[in-house]
Design a protein around this motif. Sequence first.
Motif, short mmCIF file in Angstrom:
data_model
loop_
_atom_site.label_atom_id
_atom_site.label_comp_id
_atom_site.label_asym_id
_atom_site.label_seq_id
_atom_site.Cartn_x
_atom_site.Cartn_y
_atom_site.Cartn_z
N PRO A 188 -19.18 42.65 0.30
CA PRO A 188 -20.32 41.72 0.24
C PRO A 188 -20.63 41.21 -1.16
O PRO A 188 -20.91 40.02 -1.34
N ALA A 189 -20.60 42.09 -2.17
CA ALA A 189 -20.93 41.66 -3.53
C ALA A 189 -19.94 40.64 -4.04
O ALA A 189 -20.31 39.65 -4.68
N ALA A 190 -18.65 40.86 -3.79
CA ALA A 190 -17.62 39.93 -4.25
C ALA A 190 -17.75 38.59 -3.53
O ALA A 190 -17.59 37.53 -4.14
N LYS A 191 -18.05 38.63 -2.25
CA LYS A 191 -18.21 37.39 -1.49
C LYS A 191 -19.44 36.59 -1.96
O LYS A 191 -19.45 35.37 -1.91
N ALA A 192 -20.46 37.33 -2.42
CA ALA A 192 -21.70 36.66 -2.86
C ALA A 192 -21.60 36.11 -4.27
O ALA A 192 -22.46 35.34 -4.70
N SER A 193 -20.57 36.47 -5.02
CA SER A 193 -20.41 36.00 -6.39
C SER A 193 -20.02 34.52 -6.40
O SER A 193 -19.64 33.95 -5.37
N ALA A 194 -20.11 33.89 -7.56
CA ALA A 194 -19.76 32.47 -7.68
C ALA A 194 -18.32 32.20 -7.25
O ALA A 194 -18.07 31.28 -6.47
N PRO A 195 -17.33 32.98 -7.72
CA PRO A 195 -15.97 32.72 -7.24
C PRO A 195 -15.81 33.02 -5.76
O PRO A 195 -15.04 32.35 -5.06
N GLY A 196 -16.53 34.02 -5.25
CA GLY A 196 -16.47 34.32 -3.82
C GLY A 196 -17.00 33.17 -3.00
O GLY A 196 -16.41 32.79 -1.97
N ARG A 197 -18.10 32.57 -3.45
CA ARG A 197 -18.67 31.42 -2.74
C ARG A 197 -17.73 30.22 -2.83
O ARG A 197 -17.63 29.42 -1.91
N SER A 198 -17.06 30.10 -3.96
CA SER A 198 -16.12 28.99 -4.15
C SER A 198 -14.95 29.11 -3.18
O SER A 198 -14.52 28.11 -2.58
N VAL A 199 -14.43 30.31 -3.01
CA VAL A 199 -13.33 30.53 -2.07
C VAL A 199 -13.79 30.23 -0.65
O VAL A 199 -13.09 29.59 0.13
N SER A 200 -15.01 30.68 -0.31
CA SER A 200 -15.55 30.43 1.02
C SER A 200 -15.68 28.93 1.29
O SER A 200 -15.34 28.43 2.37
N LYS A 201 -16.16 28.20 0.29
CA LYS A 201 -16.31 26.75 0.43
C LYS A 201 -14.95 26.09 0.61
O LYS A 201 -14.80 25.17 1.43
N PHE A 202 -13.96 26.57 -0.13
CA PHE A 202 -12.61 26.02 0.00
C PHE A 202 -12.10 26.18 1.43
O PHE A 202 -11.55 25.24 2.01
N MET A 203 -12.32 27.36 2.00
CA MET A 203 -11.81 27.60 3.36
C MET A 203 -12.53 26.72 4.38
O MET A 203 -11.91 26.20 5.32
N THR A 204 -13.83 26.55 4.18
CA THR A 204 -14.59 25.70 5.10
C THR A 204 -14.09 24.26 5.04
O THR A 204 -13.91 23.61 6.07
N THR A 205 -13.84 23.78 3.81
CA THR A 205 -13.34 22.42 3.65
C THR A 205 -11.92 22.29 4.16
O THR A 205 -11.57 21.31 4.82
N TRP A 206 -11.09 23.29 3.87
CA TRP A 206 -9.69 23.26 4.29
C TRP A 206 -9.57 23.22 5.81
O TRP A 206 -8.64 22.62 6.36
N ASP A 207 -10.51 23.84 6.48
CA ASP A 207 -10.48 23.87 7.95
C ASP A 207 -10.62 22.47 8.55
O ASP A 207 -10.30 22.26 9.71
N LYS A 208 -11.12 21.53 7.75
CA LYS A 208 -11.28 20.17 8.26
C LYS A 208 -9.94 19.50 8.54
O LYS A 208 -9.88 18.50 9.26
N THR A 209 -8.86 20.03 7.93
CA THR A 209 -7.53 19.49 8.21
C THR A 209 -6.62 20.58 8.78
O THR A 209 -5.40 20.53 8.60
N ALA A 210 -7.21 21.54 9.45
CA ALA A 210 -6.41 22.59 10.09
C ALA A 210 -5.57 21.97 11.20
O ALA A 210 -5.89 20.91 11.74
N ILE A 211 -4.50 22.65 11.56
CA ILE A 211 -3.64 22.16 12.63
C ILE A 211 -4.48 21.97 13.90
O ILE A 211 -5.21 22.86 14.32
N GLY A 212 -4.39 20.79 14.48
CA GLY A 212 -5.13 20.48 15.70
C GLY A 212 -6.40 19.69 15.48
O GLY A 212 -6.98 19.16 16.43
N THR A 213 -6.87 19.60 14.22
CA THR A 213 -8.08 18.83 13.95
C THR A 213 -7.74 17.33 13.90
O THR A 213 -6.58 16.94 13.80
N LYS A 214 -8.79 16.50 13.97
CA LYS A 214 -8.62 15.06 13.89
C LYS A 214 -9.42 14.51 12.70
O LYS A 214 -10.55 14.06 12.85
#
Length: 385
Positions: free
Chosen positions: A225-251
């Motif tokens: 939890p602490a690592a995920k709540a850190s600035a780099p942890g939040r940055s990684v989370s944001k990257f994954m959320t954005t990356w999912d917009k072009t996941a296989i099967g998306t339009k």
Amino acid sequence: MTYSRNLTGLLLSTALLAAGPAAAQKKTPAARPKPAAPGYALQGEVAAPDGTKVYLNRQDDKTSYKDSTTVQGGHFAFRGRLVEPSWVAVQVPAAKRYAGFFLENRPVAVQLPADAKAPAVIKGSATQDEYASYDAQWRAITQKAGPIYEMLAKATPAGAKEATPEARKEADERFAALGTESKQVAEAYVQAHPNSLVAASVIQWRFVDFPDYDEASKLYKQLGPAAKASAPGRSVSKFMTTWDKTAIGTKPEFAQADATGKQVKLSDFRGKYVLVDFWASWCGPCRKENPNVVAMYSKYHGQGFEVVGVSLDAKKEPWLKAIETDGLAWTQLSDLQGWKNAVALQYGIAAVPQNFLVDPQGKVIAKNLRGEELQAKLAQLFAAK
């Protein structure tokens, strides 16, 4: 491209005075001022004349900070406060000295050796000490790349721009092996330090700045939890959320202007296979891949293959010149905002070249196809037509 480290504890307040005469008189003691929150006290040492400018660069999430001071008697100092341990850069341009390290809200010392090849010495930052174990392994791997480049240089004929195909193949295999080794080192570090802000930063640097969604996602799930709540942890989370917009099967859908100012939408190409290619005129690997895309476009365009280029250029002239020089006959889009290109931000493009391939219905069916992989995929798709 971004980041920071472990949380530091606050200083304990001083003990309350024992009850005495003031208590007997039943007077309420005056409120004591709260102790000031601790900050960082960075002391530096560098061989440079008095008055030489020194800069401290850091970033908290989206906000960048740049402080400056001057050298006096071979020393300099910075004071301030961090939200959490953060990756900072100390630069002395006039002396050609640089140091990147983790700074904390505590006294920290940095020594910049006179020898430009010698690493900076950092003392007082526990987060930096923690990071050093990973950095040593990473540096050992990167040093192995030197002999590969030397081999390529020797295998490049006089007057030629590239090494022989045989040497290039050998180099690619050796670079791939180093990539696997560096991935294993990063994985082992994250698994051994799941609650560390450094571990989140390693994921950011190794698998977000050089995008590898699957690896970033796998390792992010192992963070505490602490690592995920850190600035780099939040940055990684944001990257994954954005990356999912072009996941296989998306339009995915977007619109941007071409060189004439006309707005073009991705959905304008429905009914065709479309390679959305993120590139830039200044990107060497992009320009190197362009001949392959040109060949594929020439071979399959008549069968329903399109390419839509989205450039991360900031100036129109070099963008248009690269299009002409490389013979890019397909649709080209850009808002000339560089890394702030609206489409790139929308889809989390943190490095170029990158691409995704959509089918005639507009669904993503593949990502980051280059060289032989792109050739094989298109051959498979159009063989069935």
